[in-house]
Design a protein around this motif. Structure first.
Motif, mmCIF file in Angstrom:
data_model
loop_
_atom_site.group_PDB
_atom_site.id
_atom_site.type_symbol
_atom_site.label_atom_id
_atom_site.label_comp_id
_atom_site.label_asym_id
_atom_site.label_seq_id
_atom_site.Cartn_x
_atom_site.Cartn_y
_atom_site.Cartn_z
ATOM 1 N N GLY A 163 0.664 -1.542 0.081
ATOM 2 C CA GLY A 163 -0.093 0.085 -0.553
ATOM 3 C C GLY A 163 0.613 1.082 -0.117
ATOM 4 N N GLU A 164 2.360 0.906 0.616
ATOM 5 C CA GLU A 164 2.957 2.387 0.132
ATOM 6 C C GLU A 164 3.445 2.666 -1.210
ATOM 7 O OE1 GLU A 164 6.485 2.521 2.598
ATOM 8 O OE2 GLU A 164 5.652 1.674 4.138
ATOM 9 N N ASP A 165 4.468 3.927 -1.221
ATOM 10 C CA ASP A 165 4.418 4.101 -2.881
ATOM 11 C C ASP A 165 5.887 3.524 -2.564
ATOM 12 O OD1 ASP A 165 5.307 5.083 -4.992
ATOM 13 O OD2 ASP A 165 5.614 7.583 -4.556
ATOM 14 N N THR A 166 6.075 2.535 -3.817
ATOM 15 C CA THR A 166 7.594 1.563 -3.643
ATOM 16 C C THR A 166 8.671 2.617 -4.008
ATOM 17 O OG1 THR A 166 6.648 1.448 -6.621
ATOM 18 C CG2 THR A 166 6.040 0.031 -4.371
ATOM 19 N N PRO A 438 6.352 7.099 -10.542
ATOM 20 C CA PRO A 438 7.842 6.960 -10.918
ATOM 21 C C PRO A 438 7.697 4.803 -9.800
ATOM 22 C CG PRO A 438 8.663 8.173 -9.444
ATOM 23 C CD PRO A 438 6.130 8.012 -9.445
ATOM 24 N N TYR A 439 8.920 3.718 -10.766
ATOM 25 C CA TYR A 439 8.550 2.511 -9.592
ATOM 26 C C TYR A 439 9.630 2.961 -8.413
ATOM 27 C CZ TYR A 439 9.042 -2.381 -9.256
ATOM 28 O OH TYR A 439 9.706 -3.999 -8.852
ATOM 29 N N LEU A 440 10.917 3.305 -9.231
ATOM 30 C CA LEU A 440 11.851 3.408 -8.039
ATOM 31 C C LEU A 440 12.650 4.769 -8.156
ATOM 32 C CD1 LEU A 440 13.440 -0.323 -7.484
ATOM 33 C CD2 LEU A 440 12.007 0.813 -5.616
ATOM 34 N N THR A 441 13.015 5.053 -7.047
ATOM 35 C CA THR A 441 14.205 6.786 -7.315
ATOM 36 C C THR A 441 15.125 6.730 -6.415
ATOM 37 O OG1 THR A 441 12.182 7.713 -7.580
ATOM 38 C CG2 THR A 441 14.180 9.470 -6.417
ATOM 39 N N HIS A 442 16.082 7.065 -6.865
ATOM 40 C CA HIS A 442 17.647 7.241 -5.777
ATOM 41 C C HIS A 442 18.446 7.833 -6.309
ATOM 42 C CE1 HIS A 442 21.013 4.633 -3.573
ATOM 43 N NE2 HIS A 442 21.983 5.012 -4.932
ATOM 44 N N ARG A 443 19.404 8.705 -5.317
ATOM 45 C CA ARG A 443 19.960 9.808 -5.168
ATOM 46 C C ARG A 443 21.270 8.822 -5.224
ATOM 47 N NH1 ARG A 443 19.506 15.038 -5.324
ATOM 48 N NH2 ARG A 443 17.684 14.687 -4.801
ATOM 49 N N LEU A 444 22.700 9.838 -6.441
ATOM 50 C CA LEU A 444 23.336 9.148 -6.851
ATOM 51 C C LEU A 444 24.704 9.985 -6.278
ATOM 52 C CD1 LEU A 444 23.558 8.094 -10.183
ATOM 53 C CD2 LEU A 444 23.222 6.144 -7.831
ATOM 54 N N SER A 445 26.133 9.883 -5.850
ATOM 55 C CA SER A 445 26.471 11.048 -5.215
ATOM 56 C C SER A 445 26.985 12.339 -6.619
ATOM 57 C CB SER A 445 28.251 10.084 -4.544
ATOM 58 O OG SER A 445 28.943 9.591 -5.606
ATOM 59 N N GLY A 446 27.388 11.176 -7.580
ATOM 60 C CA GLY A 446 27.372 11.884 -9.139
ATOM 61 C C GLY A 446 26.437 12.279 -9.653
ATOM 62 N N HIS A 447 26.866 12.844 -10.859
ATOM 63 C CA HIS A 447 26.079 13.437 -12.077
ATOM 64 C C HIS A 447 26.087 12.318 -12.339
ATOM 65 C CE1 HIS A 447 24.668 17.790 -11.836
ATOM 66 N NE2 HIS A 447 25.128 18.026 -11.164
ATOM 67 N N VAL A 448 24.630 11.241 -13.253
ATOM 68 C CA VAL A 448 25.008 10.201 -14.836
ATOM 69 C C VAL A 448 25.248 10.495 -15.512
ATOM 70 C CG1 VAL A 448 22.981 8.264 -15.199
ATOM 71 C CG2 VAL A 448 22.281 9.418 -13.180
ATOM 72 N N HIS A 449 26.196 9.229 -15.676
ATOM 73 C CA HIS A 449 26.864 10.143 -16.933
ATOM 74 C C HIS A 449 26.523 8.046 -18.677
ATOM 75 C CE1 HIS A 449 29.878 11.806 -19.715
ATOM 76 N NE2 HIS A 449 30.671 10.308 -20.351
ATOM 77 N N GLY A 450 26.499 7.168 -17.311
ATOM 78 C CA GLY A 450 25.952 6.553 -18.433
ATOM 79 C C GLY A 450 25.052 4.953 -17.286
#
Length: 609
Positions: A163-166, A438-450
């Protein structure tokens, strides 16, 4: 004069000799003689006339059937209950499930590739029998595939939020909930010194290649964390891609294209592919597609080391490229908001799609070849239908705009926006992803390059400015793999045998088109046009009359050479008659057009052509 009898003829053997001790063989039709009966007729040694008793007559009952030509035992007719009994094995046990295993109807229909609603065309009996044989083989293959589906024990994963937002579930929560083996697939490589990174997984999903902007190149078995090679090319790396196997990978460096093996040894430097920005490999065609800053799309055949074609897109710098896994068509994104579709056999684009008002930043194509996702400078994320309409199905405005897109094997879509990764899921494998939540969300330690999803593993590899991150995405990959095509556990010998088989089955580059199913169909329009041109060129229709078949003659006059001569003579005569007739008709038409009826002759008629 008496003659002495020769030994061995009519002379009884002496007592105690081997001949006397030898027992006379008894035939199966002779009755067994008793000792009393044997000694009842003594007499002088001499010749006796052997009398044979007649063979006993067999009754004309069950055992009176005639003998078979191929079996010494007489054939006995079996009763009806005996025929229904299943054959016994060597141990004597009966098979409790006789006959072929039943196949589910729905499963066989899912694997069937022939449309049963279409009737076979009215053709010659030989052609019709071939079509029926091919249809029967296809039907049997679909039934076998439906039976073998029971062996696919693995099922795709899923993420249930109760029932939660994934999208609020963190990677740490997923790692704590899964088993130890799956938790080991989540890791972070802190490589901030050489970032940002581009990455690529092999087709088996077992090996990972990394390429840093500052020259760091590495290949490893990411499951066991075993490093295969690690080098520094002392030059900027723009892209990296595995070739047909994990033994070779291509690196797009600052100036030229280089090929390395899994030990980090430089094998080739391809200088005709210069200033390359993106790489794509077509596995069934053994083609390496490169997009360069000069605006050229180049196809390199890695099996022979030759460039198949170099196409000028005439759209400036090419930095957005993706391939359609269904038909091997290359999609290029341009700065004017269009996406062009290319094939090495055509110098012009197969199609052009206007997708955004501004320039494109990323393009990705679904594994089924039905849907294409694009993102542009207008911060729009759109999904297009590639099944002939090329119309947008859904769109969403993003706060930052997606710079990188990728599809998974089961249709999940990931978008990299700055240092945030968003994943959207759909209803199934062949359905487009829903962009609402959205199905999943994640934050990284740098800008996405690939970005790239790992084949056959619920893992998403992300290359960013701080290194490489392996995320767990439940339900993203196919749970079962084909051991004959992409086997993650294959040995070196199996890989070598697979390479030989793949080279023998290599698809020519000329067959790349938008609809691969059109290759199995007959081009009726072109066939009719060629037939019409042939009739105009010859002046008659050679297929209007059946070919002459000479009759066979006897007494040595029906040889193959004589038959061919007679057939050729008749064909030449028919050809002469048809050409003569066509010339006469053309001459009559010229006369009718040159001199109208009822006109007086004039001196100027000689100048009329």
């Amino acid at each position: 004069m008496e003659t002495v009898p020769k030994p061995g003829r009519g002379v009884p053997p002496k007592k105690g000799s081997p001949q006397a001790r030898r027992k006379k063989p008894r035939r199966y039709w002779e009755e067994e003689t008793t000792p009393a009966a044997a000694g009842a007729a003594p007499g002088p040694p001499g010749k006796r006339a052997r009398t044979r008793e007649p063979r006993p007559q067999r009754s004309q009952g069950v055992h009176g059937a005639p003998k078979s030509r191929f079996c010494k035992k007489p054939r006995t007719p079996r009763s009806a209950p005996d025929r229904k009994k299943p054959p016994r094995t060597l141990s004597g046990a009966q098979d409790p499930f006789p006959g072929p295993a039943p196949a589910p109807v729905e499963g066989a229909r899912k694997f069937r590739r022939i449309d049963k609603s279409k009737t076979l065309p009215h053709s010659k009996p030989k052609t019709r029998s071939k079509l029926e044989t091919a249809e029967a083989q296809e039907e049997e293959a679909s039934v076998r595939a439906a039976r073998a589906e029971l062996l696919l024990a693995e099922e795709p994963g899923f993420l249930d939020g109760d029932g939660e937002d994934t999208a609020k579930i963190l990677q740490t929560d997923i790692v704590e909930a899964v088993d130890i083996a799956s938790a080991a697939k989540h890791f972070d490589l802190n490589l901030r010194q050489f970032g940002p990174y581009r990455l690529n997984y092999s087709r088996t999903g077992r090996h990972l290649a990394l390429g840093g902007r500052r020259g760091h190149v590495a290949a490893l078995d990411w499951v066991t964390k075993k490093l295969m090679c690690e080098i520094n090319v002392m030059e900027a790396v723009r892209d990296i891609h595995f070739l047909h196997s994990e033994a070779l990978f291509a690196v797009a460096q600052n100036r030229w294209l280089y090929i390395y093996d899994n030990q980090g040894i430089e094998l080739h430097c391809i200088r005709r592919c210069d200033r390359v920005t993106r790489l794509e490999f077509l596995p069934f065609h053994f083609l390496l597609a490169t997009a360069s800053e000069t605006g050229f799309l180049t196809y390199l055949d890695v099996s022979v080391g030759k460039i198949v074609s170099a196409l000028n897109a005439r759209a400036g710098r090419l930095s957005v490229m993706a391939q359609n896994p269904y038909n091997a068509v290359i999609h290029l994104g341009h700065s004017n908001g269009t996406v062009s579709l290319w094939s090495p056999a055509v110098k012009e684009p197969l199609a052009k799609i206007l997708c955004h008002r501004g320039g494109l930043r990323a393009v990705a194509v679904d594994p089924t070849g039905m849907y294409m996702a694009t993102s542009g400078l207008d911060h729009q994320l759109k999904i297009f239908d590639l099944r002939g309409t090329f119309q947008p199905l859904s769109a969403r405005t993003l706060p930052q705009g997606a710079g990188h897109l990728a599809f998974s094997q089961r249709g999940l879509l990931v978008a990299g926006m700055g240092d945030v990764v968003n994943i959207w899921a759909g209803q199934g494998k062949a359905s487009p992803p829903s962009l609402e939540q959205p199905y999943l969300t994640h934050r990284l330690s740098g800008h996405v390059h690939g970005l790239q999803f790992c084949p056959f593993e619920d893992v998403l590899g992300v290359g960013h400015g701080g290194g490489v991150t392996s995320m767990l995405v439940p339900g993203s990959a196919e749970p079962n793999f084909d051991g004959l095509e992409n086997n993650p556990y294959r040995s070196r010998k199996q890989r070598q045998e697979w390479e030989v088989k793949a080279l023998l089955e290599k698809v020519p580059a000329e067959l790349i088109c938008l609809d691969p199913r059109a290759l199995a169909e007959v081009d009726v329009v072109t066939l009719e046009q060629q037939k019409k041109e042939r009739i105009e060129r010859l002046g008659y229709d050679p297929d209007a009359k059946a070919a002459f078949q000479p009759k066979a003659k006897q007494k040595g006059r029906g040889s193959t050479a004589s038959l061919v001569k007679r057939k050729k003579k008749v064909m030449d005569q028919e050809h002469r008659d048809k050409v003569r007739q066509s010339l006469e008709q053309q001459q009559q038409q010229k006369q009718e057009t040159a001199k109208p009826s009822g006109a007086r002759p004039s001196a100027l008629d000689r100048f009329v052509r």
